[in-house]
Design a protein around this motif. Structure first.
Motif, PDB file in Angstrom:
ATOM      1  N   VAL A   1       0.833  -1.209   0.000  1.00  0.00           N
ATOM      2  CA  VAL A   1       0.000   0.000   0.000  1.00  0.00           C
ATOM      3  C   VAL A   1       0.865   1.255   0.000  1.00  0.00           C
ATOM      4  O   VAL A   1       1.825   1.357   0.765  1.00  0.00           O
ATOM      5  CB  VAL A   1      -0.934   0.017   1.230  1.00  0.00           C
ATOM      6  N   LEU A   2       0.503   2.209  -0.851  1.00  0.00           N
ATOM      7  CA  LEU A   2       1.107   3.532  -0.841  1.00  0.00           C
ATOM      8  C   LEU A   2       0.104   4.509  -0.235  1.00  0.00           C
ATOM      9  O   LEU A   2      -1.106   4.372  -0.439  1.00  0.00           O
ATOM     10  CB  LEU A   2       1.478   3.984  -2.258  1.00  0.00           C
ATOM     11  N   GLY A   3       0.600   5.498   0.461  1.00  0.00           N
ATOM     12  CA  GLY A   3      -0.259   6.460   1.137  1.00  0.00           C
ATOM     13  C   GLY A   3      -0.726   7.596   0.254  1.00  0.00           C
ATOM     14  O   GLY A   3      -1.066   8.676   0.756  1.00  0.00           O
ATOM     15  N   SER A   4      -0.783   7.367  -1.038  1.00  0.00           N
ATOM     16  CA  SER A   4      -1.284   8.359  -1.993  1.00  0.00           C
ATOM     17  C   SER A   4      -1.760   7.604  -3.229  1.00  0.00           C
ATOM     18  O   SER A   4      -1.448   6.417  -3.402  1.00  0.00           O
ATOM     19  CB  SER A   4      -0.197   9.367  -2.371  1.00  0.00           C
ATOM     20  N   GLN A   5      -2.511   8.295  -4.076  1.00  0.00           N
ATOM     21  CA  GLN A   5      -2.959   7.663  -5.324  1.00  0.00           C
ATOM     22  C   GLN A   5      -1.898   7.852  -6.391  1.00  0.00           C
ATOM     23  O   GLN A   5      -1.549   8.977  -6.733  1.00  0.00           O
ATOM     24  CB  GLN A   5      -4.283   8.259  -5.789  1.00  0.00           C
ATOM     25  N   VAL A   6      -1.417   6.743  -6.925  1.00  0.00           N
ATOM     26  CA  VAL A   6      -0.418   6.774  -7.995  1.00  0.00           C
ATOM     27  C   VAL A   6      -0.975   5.971  -9.163  1.00  0.00           C
ATOM     28  O   VAL A   6      -1.005   4.734  -9.123  1.00  0.00           O
ATOM     29  CB  VAL A   6       0.939   6.197  -7.539  1.00  0.00           C
ATOM     30  N   LEU A   7      -1.435   6.662 -10.199  1.00  0.00           N
ATOM     31  CA  LEU A   7      -1.918   5.998 -11.393  1.00  0.00           C
ATOM     32  C   LEU A   7      -0.739   5.477 -12.213  1.00  0.00           C
ATOM     33  O   LEU A   7       0.416   5.837 -11.962  1.00  0.00           O
ATOM     34  CB  LEU A   7      -2.769   6.957 -12.223  1.00  0.00           C
ATOM     35  N   SER A   8      -1.043   4.641 -13.197  1.00  0.00           N
ATOM     36  CA  SER A   8       0.042   4.049 -14.000  1.00  0.00           C
ATOM     37  C   SER A   8       0.862   5.119 -14.713  1.00  0.00           C
ATOM     38  O   SER A   8       2.057   4.937 -14.939  1.00  0.00           O
ATOM     39  CB  SER A   8      -0.546   3.072 -15.019  1.00  0.00           C
ATOM     40  N   THR A   9       0.228   6.234 -15.048  1.00  0.00           N
ATOM     41  CA  THR A   9       0.937   7.324 -15.736  1.00  0.00           C
ATOM     42  C   THR A   9       1.784   8.157 -14.786  1.00  0.00           C
ATOM     43  O   THR A   9       2.543   9.017 -15.231  1.00  0.00           O
ATOM     44  CB  THR A   9      -0.067   8.246 -16.442  1.00  0.00           C
ATOM     45  N   GLN A  10       1.651   7.908 -13.487  1.00  0.00           N
ATOM     46  CA  GLN A  10       2.375   8.695 -12.492  1.00  0.00           C
ATOM     47  C   GLN A  10       3.469   7.911 -11.786  1.00  0.00           C
ATOM     48  O   GLN A  10       4.121   8.434 -10.880  1.00  0.00           O
ATOM     49  CB  GLN A  10       1.378   9.232 -11.444  1.00  0.00           C
ATOM     50  N   ILE A  11       3.687   6.677 -12.179  1.00  0.00           N
ATOM     51  CA  ILE A  11       4.672   5.836 -11.491  1.00  0.00           C
ATOM     52  C   ILE A  11       6.081   6.365 -11.723  1.00  0.00           C
ATOM     53  O   ILE A  11       6.497   6.559 -12.870  1.00  0.00           O
ATOM     54  CB  ILE A  11       4.579   4.373 -11.982  1.00  0.00           C
ATOM     55  N   PRO A  12       6.843   6.589 -10.655  1.00  0.00           N
ATOM     56  CA  PRO A  12       8.233   7.033 -10.805  1.00  0.00           C
ATOM     57  C   PRO A  12       9.153   5.820 -11.015  1.00  0.00           C
ATOM     58  O   PRO A  12       9.750   5.303 -10.062  1.00  0.00           O
ATOM     59  CB  PRO A  12       8.514   7.740  -9.481  1.00  0.00           C
ATOM     60  N   PHE A  13       9.263   5.370 -12.239  1.00  0.00           N
ATOM     61  CA  PHE A  13      10.017   4.154 -12.519  1.00  0.00           C
ATOM     62  C   PHE A  13      11.474   4.284 -12.085  1.00  0.00           C
ATOM     63  O   PHE A  13      12.116   5.316 -12.319  1.00  0.00           O
ATOM     64  CB  PHE A  13       9.945   3.819 -14.011  1.00  0.00           C
ATOM     65  N   GLY A  14      11.953   3.206 -11.456  1.00  0.00           N
ATOM     66  CA  GLY A  14      13.362   3.150 -11.063  1.00  0.00           C
ATOM     67  C   GLY A  14      13.699   3.867  -9.779  1.00  0.00           C
ATOM     68  O   GLY A  14      14.843   3.808  -9.325  1.00  0.00           O
ATOM     69  N   THR A  15      12.735   4.534  -9.185  1.00  0.00           N
ATOM     70  CA  THR A  15      12.972   5.281  -7.949  1.00  0.00           C
ATOM     71  C   THR A  15      12.314   4.554  -6.785  1.00  0.00           C
ATOM     72  O   THR A  15      11.135   4.189  -6.877  1.00  0.00           O
ATOM     73  CB  THR A  15      12.386   6.701  -8.061  1.00  0.00           C
ATOM     74  N   PRO A  16      13.024   4.344  -5.666  1.00  0.00           N
ATOM     75  CA  PRO A  16      12.395   3.700  -4.513  1.00  0.00           C
ATOM     76  C   PRO A  16      11.162   4.474  -4.045  1.00  0.00           C
ATOM     77  O   PRO A  16      11.188   5.701  -3.936  1.00  0.00           O
ATOM     78  CB  PRO A  16      13.498   3.708  -3.455  1.00  0.00           C
ATOM     79  N   VAL A  17      10.076   3.748  -3.802  1.00  0.00           N
ATOM     80  CA  VAL A  17       8.810   4.346  -3.368  1.00  0.00           C
ATOM     81  C   VAL A  17       8.481   3.811  -1.976  1.00  0.00           C
ATOM     82  O   VAL A  17       8.451   2.597  -1.760  1.00  0.00           O
ATOM     83  CB  VAL A  17       7.674   3.994  -4.347  1.00  0.00           C
ATOM     84  N   ALA A  18       8.233   4.705  -1.041  1.00  0.00           N
ATOM     85  CA  ALA A  18       7.928   4.297   0.327  1.00  0.00           C
ATOM     86  C   ALA A  18       6.517   3.749   0.423  1.00  0.00           C
ATOM     87  O   ALA A  18       5.567   4.346  -0.098  1.00  0.00           O
ATOM     88  CB  ALA A  18       8.089   5.476   1.272  1.00  0.00           C
ATOM     89  N   THR A  19       6.370   2.607   1.076  1.00  0.00           N
ATOM     90  CA  THR A  19       5.052   2.023   1.310  1.00  0.00           C
ATOM     91  C   THR A  19       4.588   2.376   2.720  1.00  0.00           C
ATOM     92  O   THR A  19       5.346   2.909   3.534  1.00  0.00           O
ATOM     93  CB  THR A  19       5.087   0.498   1.155  1.00  0.00           C
ATOM     94  N   VAL A  20       3.340   2.051   3.010  1.00  0.00           N
ATOM     95  CA  VAL A  20       2.781   2.332   4.331  1.00  0.00           C
ATOM     96  C   VAL A  20       3.495   1.532   5.413  1.00  0.00           C
ATOM     97  O   VAL A  20       3.530   1.933   6.582  1.00  0.00           O
ATOM     98  CB  VAL A  20       1.266   2.052   4.328  1.00  0.00           C
ATOM     99  N   SER A  21       4.128   0.426   5.040  1.00  0.00           N
ATOM    100  CA  SER A  21       4.869  -0.384   6.013  1.00  0.00           C
ATOM    101  C   SER A  21       6.144   0.305   6.492  1.00  0.00           C
ATOM    102  O   SER A  21       6.738  -0.111   7.492  1.00  0.00           O
ATOM    103  CB  SER A  21       5.243  -1.741   5.400  1.00  0.00           C
ATOM    104  N   GLY A  22       6.572   1.348   5.780  1.00  0.00           N
ATOM    105  CA  GLY A  22       7.831   2.015   6.114  1.00  0.00           C
ATOM    106  C   GLY A  22       8.996   1.519   5.279  1.00  0.00           C
ATOM    107  O   GLY A  22      10.087   2.092   5.325  1.00  0.00           O
TER     108      GLY A  22
END
Length: 316
Positions: free
Chosen positions: A250-271
């Motif tokens: 789970v991510l704490g924001s809405q990220v549509l397929s067109t908004q995915i930051p490819f190749g960049t680490p993305v923080a999840t709700v788990s930390g």
């Protein structure tokens, strides 16, 4: 001779006048409106939803020409139980008029289209429900009958086609079509049987209330098969570990397929973080095996779901 011709002409004129006035007693009655047809077909759950949604007048309006995919009472009951309601009546009572109107409008095409017409042309059809500034669409498949794929990637089959109405045409379907942007992420998962293991895990981890909240959230939803592939691992998790695994999706924001930051680490709700790769589209977790993203942009009222075919494993 003249008398015979006069008699014949009189008979012909009389017959013509009768035809012009609508014919005799043997002519079939005009078809009913969509509203009356639904009553005749005993589609009582549809009628109850339409009444609460304020759409009954539309279904009885003889100045329109619509296509309505009409779910059976059993179809309404199935969705109701999936969402945790006792039956269709309880679901209609609980949902707001706006939510019901949006769901029902997703079952309506603004023009009359027979099953034969649905079999030709575009693979999608624009419905009367508008979401995110555009008409929401249904995918149409006609292999082995008419089938419709909705926003939660489930299929409805037309069980009775081409029921004529005076203001359009009705196709009876065996499932309620789920539109985008009406149900929350938990309800959208509940509405697709392929996410039943995920839903059970979310309930067991006491996360259903949180994920039903305002959000917005992005949920990477593993399929039942994805959970089955690691069944022994999941069975050995403590409640705390299970919660960590699920919030890792789970991510704490809405990220549509067109908004995915490819190749960049993305923080999840788990930390903990994940990395999403493109070509092929997949997620890198703590294991050596990436998780393929099978489908994207299942839009909920409080976020978005992307379907994955592997359970993401965090550091436990």
């Amino acid at each position: 001779m003249m008398h015979w011709l006069k008699t014949l002409l009189t008979a012909c004129v009389t017959a013509g006048l009768l035809a012009a006035c609508g014919g005799g007693d043997d002519d079939p009655p005009p078809p009913p409106t969509i509203a009356a047809l639904a009553q005749q077909q005993n589609l009582t759950a549809l009628l109850a939803a339409a009444n609460k949604a304020g759409l009954s007048a539309t279904l009885a309006n003889t100045s329109v020409s619509l296509t309505v995919f009409a779910p059976t009472n059993a179809a309404f009951n199935t969705l109701a139980t999936q969402l945790g309601f006792a039956d269709a009546t309880a679901m209609v009572t609980a949902l707001s008029p706006t939510a019901l109107a949006n769901i029902l409008n997703y079952h309506v095409l603004p023009t009359r289209q027979t099953a034969a017409q649905l079999s030709t042309g575009a693979a999608t059809r624009a419905t009367a429900y508008t979401f995110d500034g555009s008409p929401a669409t249904l995918a149409v498949s006609t292999t082995g009958g008419v089938r419709l794929t909705d926003a939660v990637l489930t299929q409805a089959t037309v069980t009775t086609a081409d029921v004529a109405a005076s203001n359009g045409i009705v196709h009876v379907v065996n499932k309620v079509l789920v539109p985008p942007g009406v149900l929350n992420v938990v309800q959208m998962a509940q509405a697709n049987p392929d996410f039943s293991t995920l839903v059970d895990a979310v309930v067991d981890a006491n996360l259903a209330t949180t994920l039903s909240g305002a959000g917005p959230f992005t949920v990477f939803a593993p399929t039942n098969q994805a959970f089955a592939d690691i069944a022994s691992t999941v069975a050995g998790l403590t409640p705390t570990q299970l919660s960590t695994v699920l919030t890792y999706h789970v991510l704490g924001s809405q990220v549509l397929s067109t908004q995915i930051p490819f190749g960049t680490p993305v923080a999840t709700v788990s930390g903990q973080s994940i990395t999403i790769q493109n070509t092929p589209l997949r997620i890198v977790d703590t294991t050596a095996t990436p998780a393929p993203i099978a489908a994207t942009d299942i839009r909920a009222s409080n976020g978005v779901i992307h379907v994955i075919s592997k359970v993401l494993i965090p550091t436990l």
